[in-house]
Design a protein around this motif. Structure first.
Motif, mmCIF file in Angstrom:
data_model
loop_
_atom_site.group_PDB
_atom_site.id
_atom_site.type_symbol
_atom_site.label_atom_id
_atom_site.label_comp_id
_atom_site.label_asym_id
_atom_site.label_seq_id
_atom_site.Cartn_x
_atom_site.Cartn_y
_atom_site.Cartn_z
ATOM 1 N N UNK A 162 0.823 -1.213 0.000
ATOM 2 C CA UNK A 162 0.000 0.000 0.000
ATOM 3 C C UNK A 162 0.855 1.260 0.000
ATOM 4 N N UNK A 163 2.004 1.223 0.669
ATOM 5 C CA UNK A 163 2.865 2.407 0.704
ATOM 6 C C UNK A 163 3.440 2.737 -0.657
ATOM 7 N N UNK A 167 0.983 5.762 -2.642
ATOM 8 C CA UNK A 167 2.005 6.555 -1.940
ATOM 9 C C UNK A 167 1.473 7.918 -1.502
ATOM 10 N N UNK A 168 0.565 8.517 -2.279
ATOM 11 C CA UNK A 168 0.086 9.863 -1.957
ATOM 12 C C UNK A 168 -0.871 9.873 -0.778
ATOM 13 N N UNK A 169 -1.633 8.810 -0.610
ATOM 14 C CA UNK A 169 -2.636 8.762 0.466
ATOM 15 C C UNK A 169 -2.253 7.807 1.589
ATOM 16 N N UNK A 170 -1.003 7.363 1.587
ATOM 17 C CA UNK A 170 -0.617 6.337 2.563
ATOM 18 C C UNK A 170 -0.705 6.856 3.990
ATOM 19 N N UNK A 171 -0.291 8.102 4.236
ATOM 20 C CA UNK A 171 -0.229 8.631 5.604
ATOM 21 C C UNK A 171 -1.549 9.235 6.059
ATOM 22 N N UNK A 172 -2.640 8.848 5.451
ATOM 23 C CA UNK A 172 -3.943 9.357 5.858
ATOM 24 C C UNK A 172 -4.498 8.535 7.016
ATOM 25 N N UNK A 173 -5.562 9.029 7.622
ATOM 26 C CA UNK A 173 -6.195 8.305 8.725
ATOM 27 C C UNK A 173 -6.822 7.001 8.250
ATOM 28 N N UNK A 175 -5.491 4.882 6.237
ATOM 29 C CA UNK A 175 -4.457 3.844 6.295
ATOM 30 C C UNK A 175 -4.272 3.343 7.720
ATOM 31 N N UNK A 176 -4.285 4.269 8.680
ATOM 32 C CA UNK A 176 -4.149 3.874 10.086
ATOM 33 C C UNK A 176 -5.294 2.964 10.503
ATOM 34 N N UNK A 177 -6.520 3.313 10.094
ATOM 35 C CA UNK A 177 -7.672 2.464 10.404
ATOM 36 C C UNK A 177 -7.540 1.099 9.755
ATOM 37 N N UNK A 178 -7.050 1.084 8.514
ATOM 38 C CA UNK A 178 -6.869 -0.189 7.808
ATOM 39 C C UNK A 178 -5.842 -1.069 8.518
ATOM 40 N N UNK A 179 -4.741 -0.469 8.988
ATOM 41 C CA UNK A 179 -3.706 -1.236 9.676
ATOM 42 C C UNK A 179 -4.238 -1.822 10.974
ATOM 43 N N UNK A 180 -4.960 -1.003 11.745
ATOM 44 C CA UNK A 180 -5.503 -1.491 13.009
ATOM 45 C C UNK A 180 -6.545 -2.583 12.787
ATOM 46 N N UNK A 351 12.829 6.442 7.290
ATOM 47 C CA UNK A 351 12.557 5.437 6.250
ATOM 48 C C UNK A 351 11.072 5.152 6.207
ATOM 49 N N UNK A 352 10.607 4.929 5.017
ATOM 50 C CA UNK A 352 9.192 4.594 4.810
ATOM 51 C C UNK A 352 9.052 3.086 4.759
#
Length: 356
Positions: A162-163, A167-173, A175-180, A351-352
């Protein structure tokens, strides 16, 4: 002269009771029939008495002989627990390591830490505290821990994909919800898999249903192996897609600069090689054990099970090196944790997740 005194007549000897001799003979015959006439014979002498048998049955069972394979598994579990405990401590200690990538790395380290502790507990309960119930709980704990480790590896692979893909929307909320959500699902499924043998899906009462990993049943290990094969295929597909994205990015850079610089070529080659090492290490560790669980027979020597299970535990030993200790932010946190400061001349860059 006096005459000697008259001699007393000797008392007549008592006549034996007519019932004494037959009673003695009967007692001797009964004693011979019961076999209790040799109390000092060893238990294996062939004429053991009833009392000797009772004494042997009242003794505690002899301790199990120490298996070198179990010792190696315990040593492996100790190394795994120490390595991953350090990673968990670093991530919890450093407030800067709160990005989704480090949450995933922390989940992987936690699962491997629990797996290492499970290997140690399995050794203790096998040789020190011998109980079928406790042993069953330990096996369920190990199944859940290793399942969570493999699931966390899949979540890290999805995160890396996904990163790069978004890449442009990776650091959005989002993505955080998806990871959790992924982590909650991974740990929930792993917990369910670990509870299956504890809740009754075991072969403690039916030895014919046992697999190469007692007390798990054949159907249970088949389910676990099929789950692993599915996860491995998904990871293989995602890493192939990651390689395509990396090569496409390198090609776009070459078109913009009209040639592919040596640094970009080296970086691309290094990234693809690292992906191959990650997937190859994972497959080499778990594939032999997963295949043997399907094709193996419980009548086979247990050395085959040990020889395939031990490399699988090494994957939890290698994971911290690949996913944590190579990361420069974790290296910086280690400097801060152990030294209180880090050398100014050492450069650290952020690092990403796509940095592989």
């Amino acid at each position: 002269m006096r005459a000697p005194p008259p001699r007393r007549p000797a008392a007549p000897a008592p006549r034996p009771c007519p019932r004494t001799a037959p009673a003695a003979m009967e007692a001797a015959a009964a004693l011979n029939e019961s076999g209790a006439a040799a109390p000092r014979l060893p238990a294996g002498g062939g004429g053991g008495s009833g009392n000797a048998s009772l004494e042997l049955s009242s003794r505690p069972p002899a301790p199990a002989a120490l298996n070198p394979w179990d010792v190696m598994l315990c040593v492996s579990g100790t190394a795994i627990a120490c390595e991953n405990a350090l990673v968990v401590a670093i991530i919890c200690y450093s407030p800067a390591l709160r990005t989704p990538m480090f949450v995933l790395v922390g989940s992987l380290a936690t699962a491997d830490l629990l797996a290492g502790l499970g290997l140690i507990l399995n050794f203790v309960f096998q040789y020190v505290i011998r109980s079928e119930t406790v042993s069953l709980l330990t096996v369920g704990f190990l199944v859940a821990s290793f399942a969570a480790s493999v699931s966390s590896l899949l979540a890290i692979t999805v995160d890396r994909y996904l990163s790069l893909y978004n890449a442009l929307t990776y650091y959005s909320e989002r993505t955080v919800l998806c990871i959790h959500t992924m982590l909650a699902g991974a740990w929930g499924v792993s917990l369910c898999l670990g509870l299956l043998p504890v809740l009754g899906w075991n072969c403690l009462h039916d030895r014919t249903a046992c697999s190469v990993v007692r007390p798990l049943t054949k159907s249970n290990v088949t389910l676990l192996s099929a789950s692993f094969f599915l996860i491995f295929l998904i990871m293989l597909h995602l890493y192939i897609e990651i390689c395509k994205i990396v090569c496409r990015h390198a090609h776009q850079i070459a078109l913009q600069q009209h040639f592919l610089t040596a640094s970009h070529y080296v970086a691309t080659k290094k990234g693809v090689s690292t992906l191959a090492i990650i997937l190859g290490t994972f497959g080499a560790s778990w594939l032999p054990f997963a295949i043997y669980c399907v094709v193996g027979d419980p009548e086979y020597p247990s050395v085959y099970t040990y020889a395939t299970l031990l490399p699988a535990t090494y994957n939890s030993m290698i994971n911290p090196i690949i996913y944590a200790y190579r990361n420069q932010e974790i290296q910086r946190s280690m400097w801060v944790l152990f030294c209180g400061c880090f050398q100014a001349k050492v450069s650290f860059r952020s690092r990403s997740p796509s940095d592989v």
